[in-house]
Design a protein around this motif. Structure first.
Motif, PDB file in Angstrom:
ATOM      1  N   ASN A 175       1.872 -14.565  -4.341  1.00  0.00           N
ATOM      2  CA  ASN A 175       2.109 -13.270  -3.703  1.00  0.00           C
ATOM      3  C   ASN A 175       1.827 -12.159  -4.702  1.00  0.00           C
ATOM      4  N   ALA A 176       1.604 -10.976  -4.195  1.00  0.00           N
ATOM      5  CA  ALA A 176       1.078  -9.888  -5.019  1.00  0.00           C
ATOM      6  C   ALA A 176       2.099  -9.281  -5.963  1.00  0.00           C
ATOM      7  N   HIS A 177       3.387  -9.557  -5.732  1.00  0.00           N
ATOM      8  CA  HIS A 177       4.413  -8.805  -6.451  1.00  0.00           C
ATOM      9  C   HIS A 177       5.329  -9.660  -7.310  1.00  0.00           C
ATOM     10  N   GLY A 178       5.077 -10.960  -7.398  1.00  0.00           N
ATOM     11  CA  GLY A 178       5.937 -11.816  -8.192  1.00  0.00           C
ATOM     12  C   GLY A 178       7.312 -12.010  -7.596  1.00  0.00           C
ATOM     13  N   LEU A 179       7.401 -11.930  -6.262  1.00  0.00           N
ATOM     14  CA  LEU A 179       8.686 -12.077  -5.587  1.00  0.00           C
ATOM     15  C   LEU A 179       9.009 -13.548  -5.340  1.00  0.00           C
ATOM     16  N   PRO A 180      10.291 -13.881  -5.226  1.00  0.00           N
ATOM     17  CA  PRO A 180      10.655 -15.248  -4.859  1.00  0.00           C
ATOM     18  C   PRO A 180      10.055 -15.618  -3.512  1.00  0.00           C
ATOM     19  N   LYS A 187      13.149 -12.696   6.035  1.00  0.00           N
ATOM     20  CA  LYS A 187      12.364 -11.482   6.236  1.00  0.00           C
ATOM     21  C   LYS A 187      13.114 -10.256   5.733  1.00  0.00           C
ATOM     22  N   GLU A 188      14.430 -10.254   5.908  1.00  0.00           N
ATOM     23  CA  GLU A 188      15.233  -9.109   5.494  1.00  0.00           C
ATOM     24  C   GLU A 188      15.123  -8.851   3.996  1.00  0.00           C
ATOM     25  N   PHE A 189      14.958  -9.911   3.215  1.00  0.00           N
ATOM     26  CA  PHE A 189      14.826  -9.747   1.764  1.00  0.00           C
ATOM     27  C   PHE A 189      13.568  -8.951   1.435  1.00  0.00           C
ATOM     28  N   TYR A 190      12.443  -9.339   2.045  1.00  0.00           N
ATOM     29  CA  TYR A 190      11.188  -8.648   1.768  1.00  0.00           C
ATOM     30  C   TYR A 190      11.187  -7.231   2.342  1.00  0.00           C
ATOM     31  N   ASP A 191      11.859  -7.049   3.482  1.00  0.00           N
ATOM     32  CA  ASP A 191      11.972  -5.701   4.046  1.00  0.00           C
ATOM     33  C   ASP A 191      12.722  -4.782   3.087  1.00  0.00           C
ATOM     34  N   GLU A 192      13.769  -5.301   2.479  1.00  0.00           N
ATOM     35  CA  GLU A 192      14.537  -4.489   1.531  1.00  0.00           C
ATOM     36  C   GLU A 192      13.712  -4.152   0.295  1.00  0.00           C
ATOM     37  N   GLN A 193      12.896  -5.102  -0.156  1.00  0.00           N
ATOM     38  CA  GLN A 193      12.015  -4.826  -1.295  1.00  0.00           C
ATOM     39  C   GLN A 193      11.011  -3.733  -0.952  1.00  0.00           C
ATOM     40  N   LYS A 248      11.352  -1.375   1.263  1.00  0.00           N
ATOM     41  CA  LYS A 248      12.029  -0.084   1.403  1.00  0.00           C
ATOM     42  C   LYS A 248      12.525   0.440   0.061  1.00  0.00           C
ATOM     43  N   GLY A 249      12.747  -0.493  -0.881  1.00  0.00           N
ATOM     44  CA  GLY A 249      13.333  -0.122  -2.160  1.00  0.00           C
ATOM     45  C   GLY A 249      12.325  -0.026  -3.287  1.00  0.00           C
ATOM     46  N   PRO A 250      12.361  -0.968  -4.256  1.00  0.00           N
ATOM     47  CA  PRO A 250      11.528  -0.825  -5.459  1.00  0.00           C
ATOM     48  C   PRO A 250      10.029  -0.888  -5.186  1.00  0.00           C
ATOM     49  N   ASN A 284       8.574   0.385  -2.440  1.00  0.00           N
ATOM     50  CA  ASN A 284       8.193   1.427  -1.493  1.00  0.00           C
ATOM     51  C   ASN A 284       7.055   2.266  -2.086  1.00  0.00           C
ATOM     52  N   GLY A 285       5.934   2.303  -1.378  1.00  0.00           N
ATOM     53  CA  GLY A 285       4.789   3.067  -1.882  1.00  0.00           C
ATOM     54  C   GLY A 285       4.237   2.548  -3.188  1.00  0.00           C
ATOM     55  N   TYR A 286       4.321   1.236  -3.395  1.00  0.00           N
ATOM     56  CA  TYR A 286       3.924   0.673  -4.696  1.00  0.00           C
ATOM     57  C   TYR A 286       2.499   1.037  -5.087  1.00  0.00           C
ATOM     58  N   ARG A 287       1.623   1.192  -4.115  1.00  0.00           N
ATOM     59  CA  ARG A 287       0.211   1.448  -4.454  1.00  0.00           C
ATOM     60  C   ARG A 287       0.027   2.778  -5.189  1.00  0.00           C
ATOM     61  N   PHE A 288       0.982   3.698  -5.042  1.00  0.00           N
ATOM     62  CA  PHE A 288       0.870   4.989  -5.716  1.00  0.00           C
ATOM     63  C   PHE A 288       1.682   5.052  -7.009  1.00  0.00           C
ATOM     64  N   GLN A 289       2.452   4.023  -7.294  1.00  0.00           N
ATOM     65  CA  GLN A 289       3.296   4.060  -8.486  1.00  0.00           C
ATOM     66  C   GLN A 289       2.433   4.109  -9.747  1.00  0.00           C
ATOM     67  N   GLY A 290       2.665   5.118 -10.582  1.00  0.00           N
ATOM     68  CA  GLY A 290       1.915   5.272 -11.825  1.00  0.00           C
ATOM     69  C   GLY A 290       0.461   5.618 -11.627  1.00  0.00           C
ATOM     70  N   ARG A 291       0.107   6.218 -10.520  1.00  0.00           N
ATOM     71  CA  ARG A 291      -1.305   6.449 -10.201  1.00  0.00           C
ATOM     72  C   ARG A 291      -2.009   7.387 -11.177  1.00  0.00           C
ATOM     73  N   ASP A 292      -1.274   8.223 -11.888  1.00  0.00           N
ATOM     74  CA  ASP A 292      -1.909   9.176 -12.802  1.00  0.00           C
ATOM     75  C   ASP A 292      -1.810   8.754 -14.265  1.00  0.00           C
ATOM     76  N   ASP A 293      -1.443   7.463 -14.504  1.00  0.00           N
ATOM     77  CA  ASP A 293      -1.289   6.970 -15.876  1.00  0.00           C
ATOM     78  C   ASP A 293      -1.756   5.516 -15.909  1.00  0.00           C
ATOM     79  N   ARG A 294      -2.822   5.255 -16.642  1.00  0.00           N
ATOM     80  CA  ARG A 294      -3.374   3.897 -16.646  1.00  0.00           C
ATOM     81  C   ARG A 294      -2.395   2.867 -17.203  1.00  0.00           C
ATOM     82  N   GLU A 295      -1.475   3.303 -18.044  1.00  0.00           N
ATOM     83  CA  GLU A 295      -0.489   2.373 -18.597  1.00  0.00           C
ATOM     84  C   GLU A 295       0.612   2.045 -17.586  1.00  0.00           C
TER      85      GLU A 295
END
Length: 429
Positions: free
Chosen positions: A223-228, A233-239, A241-243, A245-256
């Motif tokens: 899986n793409a995120h290293g999740l168990p 389904k509720e576990f993945y839904d919480e992920q 909605k939480g950490p 959420n919008g992962y594709r934009f996280q750190g978008r302006d910093d290559r590190e």
């Protein structure tokens, strides 16, 4: 080499939310079934509209764009017995997109025509320190000792052993399902790694049957995120909605800090795991994925010389910086654009996570790619920019009337390409 498959016409059947109203069906198709033209040639789009199973009357609104970006041209065309035609052209390599709708109706149909798409170039060159940046990341990964935990899994696939696999990595672990032939002999089997499209979830058991193909393979789906894996389904839904959420934009302006750095390093660590298995044949590694999985496949081929073949269906991650060439970019839309201007920090950071640059670094024996001409998620202009940058033997499967999806025929094309590579590598012994 280009292979082309024709699909049924794009159509939309729409119904009112309250009392039933006549069904509206719109079709749009190019005058050439392959939808490919030379720069400056004229394409004719043939349009048909039916309402209540009868040819519609009145006007249709025809909007042209360069694969969804400016310049745009809109005109109204009168229907005659439910049919109309309109023409257009491009004076540069790319795709002309037609959007057909009825005035005051939200429904629409799309058609696309490619003009010398094999000539589309990357919008920006490879950064001078691209290799140095990724060498630094791989060095940091190598300093993390690879520790793997295999938990046996029940499986209905005869003749294989199946496991839940967790492998140490920088940050989140590699988390997947692994299958290998029972009574596997040392140095006997090619390896194939399956990587996931966008979204948040666990790994898939669907790749396990690959362990039985072509005399046996080592098959790993991560899986793409290293999740168990195997959580409710509720576990993945919480992920999501939480950490995540919008992962594709996280750190978008910093290559590190860009989220995809960790994702790609997990792919490399998954290759570490596969190639460390005593049953691996010592030479064959295939990466297979669609959309975001295609993004990871390009990255793996560009970053890891152990990859011998990759399959990328309607790949994301292509030509993020397209705006500088007045072109569209693909998902995940890393570069923030405001009033037609790109955020400069994000623009520069995105270059280190671009398939056009990974493609230029690929040293594998081959690649197979699919593209939809009316894909608005991973537009064909962006896909061709990356595909054209691949410097090894390659094949593209074109779908003139298909958007962002994997048709059975396209999936079969990628499967056939992967298995043909396995056979070729065995014959090369």
């Amino acid at each position: 080499m280009i292979r082309c498959l024709l699909f049924s016409l794009v159509s939309l059947s729409l119904y009112a939310e309250t009392a039933p109203k006549p069904t509206l069906i719109l079709h749009a198709v190019t005058d050439r079934p392959e939808a490919l033209y030379q720069i400056g040639e004229t394409v004719r789009f043939d349009i048909s509209v039916q309402q209540a199973d009868k040819p519609a009357q009145g006007e249709v609104l025809c909007s042209f764009s360069k694969d969804g970006v400016e310049p745009k041209r809109t005109e109204k065309i009168q229907l005659k017995d439910g049919k109309a035609s309109v023409t257009g052209t491009l004076d540069e390599p790319g795709f002309l997109q037609l959007r057909v709708s009825l005035p005051d109706h939200p429904e629409f149909a799309l058609a696309g025509a490619g003009f010398n798409p094999e000539q589309i170039k990357p919008s920006l060159p490879v950064p001078e320190d691209f290799d140095a940046f990724w060498d630094k990341q791989k060095t940091a990964l190598a300093e993390v000792a690879m520790k793997s935990e295999l938990t046996p899994l029940p499986t209905t696939v005869p003749g294989i052993d199946a496991f839940d696999v967790q492998v140490s990595c920088l940050g989140a672990p590699v988390s997947g399902y692994y299958g290998r032939p029972q009574n596997a002999k040392p140095k006997s089997y090619p390896a194939i790694l399956f990587v996931h499209g966008a979204g948040v979830g666990g790994s898939s058991l669907g790749a396990l049957p690959w362990a039985t193909r072509e005399g046996g393979m080592l098959s790993l789906d991560i899986n793409a995120h290293g999740l168990p894996n195997g959580q409710p389904k509720e576990f993945y839904d919480e992920q999501e909605k939480g950490p995540l959420n919008g992962y594709r934009f996280q750190g978008r302006d910093d290559r590190e800090q860009c989220y995809f750095k960790g994702m790609f390093l997990r792919v490399i660590r998954a290759i570490d795991f596969l190639t460390a298995q005593p049953e691996w044949d010592g030479k064959t590694v295939i990466i297979y994925g669609g959309s975001q999985g295609g993004f990871q496949a390009f990255a793996a081929a560009g970053l890891d010389d152990r990859v011998t073949f990759f399959c990328a269906g309607v790949p994301a991650g292509c030509d993020h910086t397209g705006i500088v060439a007045s072109r569209i970019n693909g998902w995940p839309k890393l570069v923030l654009v405001t009033d037609g201007k790109a955020d400069e920090k994000g623009l520069q950071a995105a270059r280190y996570f671009d398939n056009v640059n990974f493609a230029s670094r690929a040293k594998c024996r081959g690649a197979a790619v699919t593209v939809g001409f009316i894909d608005t998620v991973c537009p064909p202009t962006s896909v061709y920019a990356a595909y054209n940058a691949i410097g090894v033997p390659k094949t593209i499967f074109t779908m003139p009337l298909t958007g962002h999806k994997s048709s059975p025929e396209a999936s079969q094309f990628l499967t056939d390409a992967a298995l043909a590579h396995v056979r070729a590598m065995k014959e090369a012994q």
